[in-house]
Design a protein around this motif. Structure first.
Motif, PDB file in Angstrom:
ATOM      1  N   LEU A   1      45.286  60.523   2.101  1.00  0.00           N
ATOM      2  CA  LEU A   1      45.814  59.898   0.888  1.00  0.00           C
ATOM      3  C   LEU A   1      46.242  61.009  -0.070  1.00  0.00           C
TER       4      LEU A   1
ATOM      5  N   SER B   1      38.868  58.628  -1.659  1.00  0.00           N
ATOM      6  CA  SER B   1      39.437  58.164  -0.393  1.00  0.00           C
ATOM      7  C   SER B   1      38.544  58.593   0.761  1.00  0.00           C
TER       8      SER B   1
ATOM      9  N   ARG C   1      42.999  53.176   2.662  1.00  0.00           N
ATOM     10  CA  ARG C   1      42.603  54.586   2.552  1.00  0.00           C
ATOM     11  C   ARG C   1      41.715  54.811   1.332  1.00  0.00           C
TER      12      ARG C   1
END
Lengths: 80, 196
Positions: free
Chosen positions: A59, A54, A35
């Motif tokens: 996330l 990310s 991620r």
């Protein structure tokens, strides 16, 4: 005119990642999380700021905090 | 939730330039900048990866502005003397109006950030100037010399006048203020020197 956009994809933390050895410990941990698009530690900052970019909003700050604490580091979100 | 605010961002840039010029690159920190700009360090880290990223990005942005100002109303197709005159006045105006950016750029040129900054901005500049110089040589308006020699004759005299003006003193410590007359006299000599 003020244009305000939301940055859901950047997370910023205060850590105690101090030296090369710490970096070597944490690098594989952060690199392994798919991620995370990009991360870096601002080593000139007294707060040893960890900046994580990310690829989506899947996330969460607590995910990163968990990863770092598991690896033995202090980590908390840097307040706005 | 992190937010990005363009107003805050421009205040940050202005403060960063001031701090970098007044305190130098070594004394600069994200913490100090956050305090001066009235934002949290976290906000700064939304915009920039770290201190180095901030300096490089500012350098690229200011460099692009400087190049745009240098090329205002300029075309590489212009006759050499005319093109050089346009650039001289553009460069003077930029240095007078954007003093802080000029200082910052000078500092950046003599810092470890130099290569990263110039890698992103010199290409366009080289292309336009290259064409201008090539045309001038083909039209027999300009002598063929290495580019460093060309620059030293074509622009260094102007920057020396600007330096006198910024110091308010000439080399003999006499008061000095740059006028069009000084620019024209120097430019005439430069064009004469560069004629084949």
């Amino acid at each position: 005119m003020t244009i305000t956009t939301t940055q859901n994809d950047i997370l910023i933390f205060r850590t105690n990642i101090r030296n090369k050895k710490d970096l070597l410990t944490i690098t594989p941990v952060l690199n392994a999380d798919t991620r995370i698009l990009h991360w870096n530690i601002a080593q000139d900052d007294t707060d040893r700021v960890l900046r994580v970019k990310s690829n989506s909003s899947v996330l969460y700050p607590q995910d990163i905090i968990f990863l770092l604490r598991e690896a033995g580091f202090f980590c908390e979100e840097l307040p706005d | 939730m992190r937010t990005r605010d363009e107003n805050k961002e421009s205040i940050v840039k202005v403060k960063a330039l001031e701090m970098l010029v007044n305190e130098g690159f070594d004394g600069f920190s994200m913490q100090k900048l956050a305090k001066a700009a009235g934002v949290s360090p976290a906000t700064l880290y939304i915009y920039y990866k770290d201190k180095d990223d901030l300096i490089v990005k500012l350098g690229i942005e200011e460099g692009k502005k400087m190049i745009a100002a240098t090329f205002e109303n300029f075309s590489p197709e212009m006759p050499f003397a005319e093109g050089l005159r346009v650039q001289w006045y553009n460069r003077v105006r930029y240095c007078m109006e954007q003093g802080i950016s000029t200082c910052f750029f000078e500092q950046a040129k003599h810092s470890p950030y130099r290569d990263k900054i110039s890698a992103s901005i010199t290409e366009d500049f080289k292309e336009v100037m290259g064409k201008f110089i090539q045309n001038a040589i083909e039209n027999k308006e300009l002598v063929t010399v290495p580019v460093e020699v060309f620059w030293s004759v074509a622009f260094a005299p102007l920057y020396n006048l600007i330096r006198f003006h910024q110091n308010g003193k000439n080399m003999g410590n006499r008061d000095f203020s740059l006028t069009d007359d000084y620019i024209e006299q120097t430019l005439t000599l430069v064009i004469k020197a560069l004629k084949p």
